[in-house]
Design a protein around this motif. Sequence first.
Motif, PDB file in Angstrom:
ATOM      1  N   ASN A 120       0.762  -1.114  -0.142  1.00 19.18           N
ATOM      2  CA  ASN A 120      -0.047   0.056  -0.007  1.00 19.18           C
ATOM      3  C   ASN A 120       0.824   1.319   0.060  1.00 19.18           C
ATOM      4  N   SER A 121       0.717   1.966  -0.942  1.00 15.92           N
ATOM      5  CA  SER A 121       1.683   3.219  -1.229  1.00 15.92           C
ATOM      6  C   SER A 121       0.932   4.537  -0.431  1.00 15.92           C
ATOM      7  N   LYS A 122      -0.351   4.279   0.122  1.00 18.76           N
ATOM      8  CA  LYS A 122      -0.854   5.520   0.764  1.00 18.76           C
ATOM      9  C   LYS A 122      -0.737   5.435   2.186  1.00 18.76           C
ATOM     10  N   ILE A 123      -0.534   6.763   2.801  1.00 20.80           N
ATOM     11  CA  ILE A 123      -0.120   6.693   4.376  1.00 20.80           C
ATOM     12  C   ILE A 123      -1.079   7.350   5.088  1.00 20.80           C
ATOM     13  N   SER A 124      -1.572   6.430   6.011  1.00 20.52           N
ATOM     14  CA  SER A 124      -2.730   6.652   6.764  1.00 20.52           C
ATOM     15  C   SER A 124      -2.643   7.999   7.589  1.00 20.52           C
ATOM     16  N   LYS A 125      -3.928   8.882   7.791  1.00 18.83           N
ATOM     17  CA  LYS A 125      -3.597  10.135   8.657  1.00 18.83           C
ATOM     18  C   LYS A 125      -3.021   9.725  10.208  1.00 18.83           C
ATOM     19  N   LYS A 126      -3.213   8.568  10.499  1.00 17.92           N
ATOM     20  CA  LYS A 126      -2.565   8.290  11.972  1.00 17.92           C
ATOM     21  C   LYS A 126      -1.096   8.067  11.702  1.00 17.92           C
TER      22      LYS A 126
END
Length: 138
Positions: free
Chosen positions: A2-8
């Motif tokens: 997964n290349s998306k970084i979570s808000k957390k």
Amino acid sequence: MNSKISKKDKKIWNEFLSNDEKLPDKDEIQNKTNIKKIRSLDLHGKTLDEANSIIESFIKKSYEAKVQKLIIVTGKGLHSNNDKDPYVSKDLGILKYSIPEFVRNNENLMQIISNISEASVKDGGTGAFYIFLKKNSN
């Protein structure tokens, strides 16, 4: 992956970057705690009498300083002037064989020495030897 970084994760990362607290350097801590006391002595170019005197003093001072391991470099005798003396072997280095014998025959030194052995190649190989000192509890 997964290349998306979570808000957390972004929040944690930004908090980390804005924090002024200094992080401990693990390498520095490890190096300080893993230092074993080792000293080395190079006897190249010394006469037998000079070398015997130097080695005796060196061992005693190292023991007092609570050093654990000594690397004694005698050389192999390849560049000595033995070929000019008909009573000395041209194949054997004087210090290479005499210094360990001097130490082994010195009762005072042997009381503070636990072992004497040939050095590894990185420390001089057959032109060097180790002296391991007993623990000095003083």
